[in-house]
Design an enzyme around this catalytic site. Structure first.
Site, PDB file in Angstrom:
ATOM      1  N   ASP A 175     -23.220  11.916 -26.649  1.00 32.97           N
ATOM      2  CA  ASP A 175     -21.921  12.317 -26.627  1.00 32.97           C
ATOM      3  C   ASP A 175     -21.246  11.399 -25.936  1.00 32.97           C
ATOM      4  O   ASP A 175     -20.359  11.791 -24.882  1.00 32.97           O
ATOM      5  CB  ASP A 175     -21.519  13.745 -26.570  1.00 32.97           C
ATOM      6  CG  ASP A 175     -22.382  14.170 -25.194  1.00 32.97           C
ATOM      7  OD1 ASP A 175     -23.108  13.387 -24.782  1.00 32.97           O
ATOM      8  OD2 ASP A 175     -22.276  15.038 -24.758  1.00 32.97           O
TER       9      ASP A 175
ATOM     10  N   ASP B  12      -3.482   8.312  -0.962  1.00 31.95           N
ATOM     11  CA  ASP B  12      -3.905   7.178  -0.014  1.00 31.95           C
ATOM     12  C   ASP B  12      -5.156   6.968  -0.180  1.00 31.95           C
ATOM     13  O   ASP B  12      -5.404   5.674  -0.313  1.00 31.95           O
ATOM     14  CB  ASP B  12      -3.668   7.811   1.555  1.00 31.95           C
ATOM     15  CG  ASP B  12      -3.957   6.762   2.488  1.00 31.95           C
ATOM     16  OD1 ASP B  12      -3.418   5.520   2.231  1.00 31.95           O
ATOM     17  OD2 ASP B  12      -4.612   7.194   3.441  1.00 31.95           O
TER      18      ASP B  12
ATOM     19  N   GLU C 119       0.400   5.578  12.457  1.00 33.88           N
ATOM     20  CA  GLU C 119      -0.838   5.119  13.216  1.00 33.88           C
ATOM     21  C   GLU C 119      -0.991   3.857  13.279  1.00 33.88           C
ATOM     22  O   GLU C 119      -1.450   3.206  14.098  1.00 33.88           O
ATOM     23  CB  GLU C 119      -1.994   5.397  11.808  1.00 33.88           C
ATOM     24  CG  GLU C 119      -3.326   4.898  12.159  1.00 33.88           C
ATOM     25  CD  GLU C 119      -4.120   5.881  12.925  1.00 33.88           C
ATOM     26  OE1 GLU C 119      -3.606   7.081  13.403  1.00 33.88           O
ATOM     27  OE2 GLU C 119      -5.401   5.553  13.086  1.00 33.88           O
ATOM     28  N   ASP C 120      -0.265   3.036  12.566  1.00 29.88           N
ATOM     29  CA  ASP C 120      -0.376   1.529  12.543  1.00 29.88           C
ATOM     30  C   ASP C 120       0.744   0.692  13.096  1.00 29.88           C
ATOM     31  O   ASP C 120       0.655  -0.359  13.462  1.00 29.88           O
ATOM     32  CB  ASP C 120      -0.565   1.040  11.101  1.00 29.88           C
ATOM     33  CG  ASP C 120      -1.961   1.274  10.614  1.00 29.88           C
ATOM     34  OD1 ASP C 120      -2.780   1.905  11.279  1.00 29.88           O
ATOM     35  OD2 ASP C 120      -1.954   1.291   9.089  1.00 29.88           O
TER      36      ASP C 120
ATOM     37  N   HIS D 151       3.637   6.833   5.486  1.00 33.76           N
ATOM     38  CA  HIS D 151       2.544   7.601   5.988  1.00 33.76           C
ATOM     39  C   HIS D 151       1.647   6.893   6.983  1.00 33.76           C
ATOM     40  O   HIS D 151       0.953   7.480   7.853  1.00 33.76           O
ATOM     41  CB  HIS D 151       1.466   8.121   4.742  1.00 33.76           C
ATOM     42  CG  HIS D 151       0.596   7.018   4.217  1.00 33.76           C
ATOM     43  ND1 HIS D 151       1.235   6.017   3.194  1.00 33.76           N
ATOM     44  CD2 HIS D 151      -0.327   6.769   4.421  1.00 33.76           C
ATOM     45  CE1 HIS D 151      -0.019   5.247   2.821  1.00 33.76           C
ATOM     46  NE2 HIS D 151      -0.815   5.488   3.547  1.00 33.76           N
TER      47      HIS D 151
ATOM     48  N   HIS E 259       0.659  -1.170   0.069  1.00 33.99           N
ATOM     49  CA  HIS E 259      -0.113  -0.007   0.131  1.00 33.99           C
ATOM     50  C   HIS E 259       0.795   1.228  -0.115  1.00 33.99           C
ATOM     51  O   HIS E 259       0.711   2.102  -1.010  1.00 33.99           O
ATOM     52  CB  HIS E 259      -1.120  -0.042   1.177  1.00 33.99           C
ATOM     53  CG  HIS E 259      -1.592   1.162   1.372  1.00 33.99           C
ATOM     54  ND1 HIS E 259      -2.442   1.938   0.770  1.00 33.99           N
ATOM     55  CD2 HIS E 259      -1.424   2.201   2.471  1.00 33.99           C
ATOM     56  CE1 HIS E 259      -2.947   3.094   1.124  1.00 33.99           C
ATOM     57  NE2 HIS E 259      -2.322   3.290   2.136  1.00 33.99           N
TER      58      HIS E 259
HETATM   59 MN    MN Z   1      -2.738   4.393   4.018  1.00 27.11          MN
END
Ligand code: MN
Length: 737
Positions: free
Chosen positions: A279, A159, A96-97, A92, A68
């Site tokens: 169109d 992201d 957080e993770d 990034h 990712h």
């Molecule tokens: Mn992410």
């Protein structure tokens, strides 16, 4: 609402160590094409740290998590952003993770990268819950405001794009939520930033998962006739190229199918069936100069009949997001409608890449790391300048600019609702926004779980919880720090009502004393309706109002007693006693017993500024208690004060915080000379002072006397203004009237 130019898409990532490393090597190679000075080692280090930290974590697809961040970095490279953005892409999700600290990233990769990762992390914590359109707009604005650096937003978009591309692996409820949020928030955001390809892809991906049946039906219909259209596109691309080359234009011609979501929108908007959408095909002609764009349009219109009303000159009048192009629809061979867009290469790049394209043009390879905001947004300023001579200077830029230097903060209720406030708003503003009573009783606040003072300045992204107490009351000091007009108005009206209540209490007390002294019963007078009649006679709307008027000092209590007792000219206590008593009362009503009375508001019914000398905040002043009219404030030395009873004098001072705009008149004597009035009014406007009245008082052949009336907030300002006027050549005297 279409795209289709084939972007140099990056290769799919093979989800193993070798495959991921190959993707990173590919990224390095591509970055060095547009940023030759980029350091491959830094990119590798960022990848390595991410790889190590995410370890055995997996995506829902079962692939190593690191796929990712690599994919996000690929999108960042596609947008040709700077090196810190690429490093941040790899890292990034670390904070957080994986519990990696921002400090660690700062130590390893510098302030810029840490700032970006921190920004993306903060944005990720914000969850979009409401489906209401207004809320979506607020949410977008909030993201922009929170991002502060446009790169944070671009990272967040990259992201989101990769997450949207991999929605199939998610459980249904999360998939729905993310698709909804993408359609409501992120696609419009990409559009706002002018990144057309990303907007188109985000819309189509959301459409697919939000309305799977509708999507499948439409996709099937398109698929059925696709081959035919493919052939037509091929054929027409060649025809248009040959035709234009014959006229010696150097052009690139491409054809494309319209995007599913934009077809769907058209069907819904015009209430038509798929078969009625004509169109479905578009062509694009890209040339070198603006002049060529118009010339090519001429050639096309002479070959095929244009459909009336379909020509749009977005070159002369660019779209809000900076988009420029000529659009026309012509009746092509076999009666097929063809939309043709004509633009220059530069316009094309901007149409596809939006903000990111401006960036590359202006900064020639990204932003200086660690640059200050001014430096960081120099490009924005430059586009602004660039657009000055265009008739409709891109509103997007205006919008982005005001968003980036936002005047608003976006905060959450504990339930996750977004609330918008002017910059500088406090928990008190927040409390009043919820409910007036919550505002009145607001005793404290928790922001993001921690207690804060009431004057705490809210920041975008804060979650605010208000604590109330039944004992709490609005406080005059609150007016010093609230930022919203709603809170200000509510506090003012509360304080006003309070003052009124106090005046009534005080008025009743005074009346009772006066009545007692005269041996008349107030209660009886009230019961017999005497007070009511007295109120009518004194033009007060009600008894309560009359009592308040006594409390305010507007009505002499003796008058009421005399009226009721019917004994005019009853014995009066000596004047000094009477006045000093009144002075005491005034002090009490004003609630400022001990010290000098502070003048802080013209609304204060007890205090009046004398018209004869027109005091201005900062002037040396004295107060005189005047019977029935409260406290009259004069400038010290005003001739009127010499006539007044010294016993009635009260010390007064100006409240330093007072904001009183007072009318002042200056009499200016000048030589008779052309242009002198213009020079004088220039001085006024230089000092931000609006003249409300001008009177030429007297004139003689070589002298003019003119009186200027204007409002001024304080004596200091008046002094500077006077001095500036005196310096003007031709001005002989400036006198305050
Ligand atoms: Mn992410």
């Amino acid at each position: 609402m279409e795209t289709g130019v084939v972007r140099a898409s990056l290769p799919p990532i093979v989800p193993d160590e070798k495959g991921m490393q190959a993707a990173v090597d590919d990224i390095v190679a591509r970055v060095r094409e547009y940023l030759p000075a980029a350091d491959p080692a830094a990119i590798q280090r960022a990848y390595d740290l991410g790889r190590e930290r995410h370890g055995a974590q997996q995506r829902s697809s079962g692939e190593p998590y690191m796929v990712h961040p690599i994919a996000v970095a690929q999108i960042i490279v596609q947008m040709r952003l700077d090196v810190p953005s690429i490093l941040a892409a790899f890292l990034h999700d670390c904070v957080e993770d994986t519990g990696t600290s921002v400090e660690e990233i700062r130590a390893g990769f510098g302030e810029d990268v840490a700032f970006l990762v921190d920004g993306v992390t903060k944005l990720s914590k914000v969850e979009y819950t409401s489906r209401e359109a207004r809320q979506a707009e607020n949410f977008r604005k909030m993201l922009v405001a929170m991002a502060r650096d446009i790169r944070v937003l671009l990272l967040k978009l990259a992201d989101r794009l990769h997450n949207a591309r991999t929605l199939e692996h998610l459980p249904e409820d999360r998939r729905q939520r993310i698709a909804r949020e993408t359609l409501d928030v992120y696609a419009p955001l990409a559009n706002r930033l002018g990144i057309d390809w990303m907007k188109g892809e985000l819309e189509d991906l959301s459409f697919r998962w939000l309305y799977p049946e509708e999507w499948a039906a439409l996709a099937a219909k398109i698929q059925k006739s696709r081959k035919e259209r493919d052939r037509f596109i091929q054929e027409m691309t060649r025809t248009i190229s040959e035709m234009l080359h014959a006229h010696e234009f150097k052009v690139v011609v491409s054809g494309r199918h319209k995007r599913l979501f934009s077809i769907r929108e058209k069907m819904h908007r015009q209430h038509i069936e798929f078969e009625q959408v004509h169109d479905l095909i578009g062509f694009r002609v890209i040339c070198d100069t603006v002049a060529e764009c118009y010339a090519i349009l001429g050639v096309i219109h002479s070959q095929w009949t244009p459909v009336p009303g379909r020509f749009k000159d977005h070159i002369g009048i660019p779209k809000q997001n900076g988009y420029q192009s000529l659009h026309t629809t012509v009746v092509g061979p076999r009666g097929v409608l063809m939309e043709i867009q004509i633009r220059t290469h530069e316009m094309h790049q901007i149409a596809e890449e939006g903000i990111a394209a401006h960036w590359m043009y202006k900064e020639g390879g990204g932003l200086a790391p660690g640059g200050k905001d001014a430096e960081r947004f120099r490009w924005l300023h430059q586009i602004w300048e660039l657009q000055q001579d265009v008739r409709d200077p891109g509103e997007l830029l205006d919008a982005v600019k005001s968003d980036l230097f936002s005047d608003e903060v976006y905060v959450f209720t504990p339930a996750g609702q977004v609330q918008v406030f002017p910059n500088g708003a406090t928990p008190v503003d927040f409390a009043y926004a919820i409910h007036t009573d919550i505002g009145h009783h607001c005793s404290g606040a928790r922001v993001n779980g921690a207690m804060v003072p009431l004057r705490y300045r809210l920041r975008s992204g804060d979650t605010v919880e208000i604590l109330t107490s039944p004992q709490q009351r609005p406080n005059k000091d609150w007016l010093d720090f609230v930022a919203s007009s709603r809170a200000r108005t509510k506090i003012r009206s509360y304080l006003h009502a309070e003052q009124r209540k106090r005046s009534q209490e005080l008025g009743r007390e005074i009346l009772e004393k006066e009545f007692r002294k005269s041996g008349v019963s107030l209660a009886k007078a009230e019961k017999h309706g005497d007070l009511e009649r007295a109120a009518q006679d004194h033009r007060c709307g009600s008894v309560e109002e009359m009592i308040a008027a006594v409390g305010y000092g507007k009505l002499d209590p003796k008058e009421v007693v005399q009226w009721v007792a019917g004994t005019p000219g009853a014995s009066e206590p000596p004047a000094e006693l009477r006045e000093s008593k009144l002075a005491q009362l005034i002090r009490r009503v004003a609630g400022r017993e001990q010290q000098a009375i502070k003048i802080d508001s013209v609304d204060d019914l007890l205090v009046r500024l004398a018209r004869c000398c027109n005091p201005v905040p900062g002037d040396d002043v004295v107060g005189f208690v005047s019977r029935g009219r409260g406290l009259m404030v004069h400038r010290r030395g005003c001739p009127r004060t010499l006539e007044l009873d010294p016993e009635r004098r009260i010390d007064v001072t100006w409240d330093a915080k007072a904001k009183l705009d007072r009318p002042v008149t200056l009499r200016i004597t000048t030589a008779h000379r052309p242009g002198i009035l213009a020079a004088i009014s220039q001085v006024f406007s230089d000092h931000d002072v609006n003249i409300t009245q001008v009177h030429a008082k007297t004139t003689s052949p070589d002298e003019a006397v003119t009186a200027f009336t204007f409002n001024v907030g304080g004596v200091d300002k008046l002094r500077t203004l006077t001095r500036a006027l005196e310096k003007l050549s031709g001005v002989t005297s400036v006198v305050r009237v």
